[in-house]
Design a protein around this motif. Structure first.
Motif, PDB file in Angstrom:
ATOM      1  N   TYR A  56      -0.550   1.610   9.982  1.00  0.00           N
ATOM      2  CA  TYR A  56      -0.427   0.430   9.129  1.00  0.00           C
ATOM      3  C   TYR A  56      -0.123  -0.829   9.934  1.00  0.00           C
ATOM      4  O   TYR A  56      -0.371  -1.938   9.467  1.00  0.00           O
ATOM      5  N   ARG A  75       3.973   2.900  -0.738  1.00  0.00           N
ATOM      6  CA  ARG A  75       2.728   3.522  -0.283  1.00  0.00           C
ATOM      7  C   ARG A  75       2.995   4.324   0.974  1.00  0.00           C
ATOM      8  O   ARG A  75       3.732   3.881   1.860  1.00  0.00           O
ATOM      9  N   VAL A  90       2.366   5.565   4.557  1.00  0.00           N
ATOM     10  CA  VAL A  90       1.745   4.949   5.729  1.00  0.00           C
ATOM     11  C   VAL A  90       1.952   5.852   6.941  1.00  0.00           C
ATOM     12  O   VAL A  90       2.819   6.724   6.944  1.00  0.00           O
TER      13      VAL A  90
END
Length: 109
Positions: free
Chosen positions: A4, A28, A30
């Motif tokens: 990321y 989220r 990552v």
């Protein structure tokens, strides 16, 4: 899934565990590549458990679970579709992987 921070694509090691690390950022899942783990505290960018402060979080099916204390919470926002990618280099990576697995030109006969 790429790193990321720098966008590097994950590769599997020949032997042993992967040096890549997982985390949750803005609800989220990552990945963080080995290069981005060096230097400053890369865990500062990740979400922390509100109960114990750990960054060992896993995001799945609309919830985030802490691997340290086991606390589970709902994600704060609905999942959004991933941003479109220009795919640069991906087709070459796929062709190279197929060639390694299938041998030769990557076409099954």
């Amino acid at each position: 899934m790429p790193c990321y921070r720098c966008g590097a694509r994950q590769t599997d090691p020949d032997h042993g565990p992967s040096p890549w690390r997982r985390g949750v950022r803005s609800d989220r899942q990552v990945l963080v590549c080995p290069d981005c783990q060096h230097g400053r505290d890369w865990t500062a960018d990740l979400d922390h458990c509100t109960s114990c402060g750990a960054t060992a979080l896993v995001c799945r099916l609309g919830e985030v679970e802490c691997r340290t204390c086991g606390r589970v919470r709902a994600t704060e926002r609905m999942a959004e579709p991933p941003a479109p990618s220009d795919g640069s280099g991906l087709s070459e990576e796929v062709a190279a992987a197929l060639s390694r697995v299938l041998g030769g030109d990557g076409l099954a006969t």
